[in-house]
Structures are given as structure tokens and as C-alpha cells.
Write a protein that holds these residues in place. Structure first.
Motif, PDB file in Angstrom:
ATOM      1  N   GLN A  35       0.815  -1.210   0.000  1.00 49.92           N
ATOM      2  CA  GLN A  35       0.000   0.000   0.000  1.00 49.92           C
ATOM      3  C   GLN A  35       0.850   1.263   0.000  1.00 49.92           C
ATOM      4  N   GLU A  38       0.876   2.503  -3.363  1.00 50.79           N
ATOM      5  CA  GLU A  38      -0.426   2.669  -3.996  1.00 50.79           C
ATOM      6  C   GLU A  38      -1.239   3.835  -3.435  1.00 50.79           C
ATOM      7  N   SER A  40      -0.669   7.112  -2.374  1.00 48.16           N
ATOM      8  CA  SER A  40      -0.570   8.464  -2.904  1.00 48.16           C
ATOM      9  C   SER A  40       0.870   8.764  -3.264  1.00 48.16           C
ATOM     10  N   ARG A  46       2.414   8.604   2.704  1.00 47.65           N
ATOM     11  CA  ARG A  46       3.057   7.292   2.746  1.00 47.65           C
ATOM     12  C   ARG A  46       3.773   7.086   4.080  1.00 47.65           C
ATOM     13  N   ARG A 126      -7.859  -5.430   0.852  1.00 51.43           N
ATOM     14  CA  ARG A 126      -7.748  -6.271  -0.350  1.00 51.43           C
ATOM     15  C   ARG A 126      -9.107  -6.750  -0.846  1.00 51.43           C
ATOM     16  N   ARG A 134      -8.646   2.394  -3.364  1.00 56.29           N
ATOM     17  CA  ARG A 134      -7.707   3.461  -3.010  1.00 56.29           C
ATOM     18  C   ARG A 134      -8.365   4.479  -2.082  1.00 56.29           C
TER      19      ARG A 134
END
Length: 212
Positions: A35, A38, A40, A46, A126, A134
Motif C-alpha cells: 500500500q 499505492e 498516494s 506514505r 484487499r 484506493r
């Protein structure tokens, strides 16, 4: 499909599994680590996810061991042996916050997830349809960021503040993405949240009118 290499040292997963029931699997852990790339392009967002994965924030237990605190009691509820999971999730004074966050998030992304630290703290989304996955992860990211902002304080995060935080994040990220090349811009990610926010505001306005 080739397995992803965990971004965070496996030792962090072991620390989590000392508290999580049921324990997180390697497959789940690798998804949560994935993630990071993924969520941003914004490195600050992050970093928040990374800090939770890596249990960066100090707990009463760790602070006592370091000689920086006299007790290992939770600064909110006073419970002894306040672990990372307790401070970030299971403290009784946080129960209402996380319950309301999950109610709102489930409405926005069309889920019926039961509140769990695997989803709320580690971002295991998931099972969420790709079209809203997202957004799902971002909404939870802002929720746990709000917990981090109140780290070390007796004050409990409020859902209304989280919603304001999400609205601000939506504005900032949309502006950021507009600076990217058109082909690289995420499309329509925030539409479910915008629609939900309008309905939510409309319901609140109707409630205020009826109460007058």
C-alpha cells in the motif's frame, strides 16, 4: 503472480503478531506493505502508513523502559501495560471513534466491514472492489493520522474532526494531482466521498430544520 517483497522488515510483523488475534499472515502483511506505493504520490501520507506498519510511535510501555515515563499506564484511560495496539485501537475511549469511522467509511465505499485493527491500522483493504479500494485506504489513513496527531494526549479524536480532515485532504490531493500529467492523474477516486458528503450535509440540515 509474483509475490511482493515486504517494504518493512519482517520483524515488525512479528511485533504486530504479539498483539493481533488472529495473527496477520505473510500474504496480508505483503499487501499492507504494498500500500505504500499505492496510496498516494505524497510522501507525507506514505510516511504515516509506514510509521504504523513499523510501530514508530512510542507507547507508555516503551517510554517507561527508556526511563522517560514513570508508569506504563495509558494516558487516556489509565490502563496499565498500554501497548501500541491499546493506544492506537483498543483503548475504551477510542472505541466510539473507530466505530463511527467504520460506519461512515462503510457507507462511502459500500462495505459492511466490522471494525478491526487489520483494516483500520494496517490498511488491509484487499477485499474492497478495485474501483473504491484506493479511496477506502485513504479514508482509513486519515483516520489513523488523526489518532497519531493526538498521540500522548488525553483528548480523544472526534469523528467530525476526521471528516473535516478528509475534506481538507481531498482538496489538497485533488490540487496536487492536477499538477501531474493528465495520463497519470487518478480519476474519479473521490466521487463516492463527495456524493456521501453532500447527502450527509443535507441530512444534517434537515435535522436542524426539524429541531427548530
Amino acid at each position: 503472480m509474483q509475490n511482493m517483497t515486504p517494504v518493512v522488515a519482517p520483524k515488525s510483523m512479528l511485533y504486530w503478531n504479539e498483539e493481533l488475534q488472529p495473527e496477520i499472515s505473510v500474504e496480508q502483511w505483503e499487501f499492507c506493505c504494498g500500500q505504500l506505493a499505492e496510496l498516494s504520490p505524497n510522501y507525507k501520507l506514505r510516511l504515516i502508513h509506514f510509521k504504523y506498519l513499523h510501530r514508530f510511535y512510542r507507547t507508555p510501555i516503551s517510554l517507561k523502559r527508556m526511563g522517560l515515563r514513570e508508569t506504563d499506564e495509558c494516558w487516556r484511560c489509565g490502563s496499565a501495560l498500554a501497548t501500541f495496539l491499546h493506544i492506537a485501537w483498543s483503548c475504551p475511549r477510542l472505541k466510539g471513534y473507530w466505530s463511527q469511522v467504520f460506519v461512515s467509511v462503510n457507507q462511502i465505499v459500500g462495505r459492511s466491514d466490522v471494525p478491526s485493527p487489520l483494516i483500520g491500522l494496517l490498511g488491509y483493504v484487499r477485499d474492497t472492489p478495485p474501483a473504491v479500494r484506493r479511496l477506502h485506504a485513504l479514508l482509513l489513513l486519515f483516520a489513523k493520522r488523526w489518532v497519531a496527531i493526538h498521540w500522548g494526549r488525553q483528548r480523544v479524536p472526534a469523528v467530525r474532526d476526521w471528516l473535516a480532515f478528509v475534506t481538507y485532504g481531498h482538496t489538497q490531493l485533488t490540487t496536487f494531482w492536477e499538477l501531474m500529467p493528465a495520463a497519470s492523474r487518478p480519476r474519479d477516486i473521490w466521487d463516492p466521498f463527495v456524493s456521501w458528503a453532500r447527502e450527509h450535509q443535507s441530512r444534517e440540515s434537515e435535522g436542524d430544520t426539524l429541531s427548530e
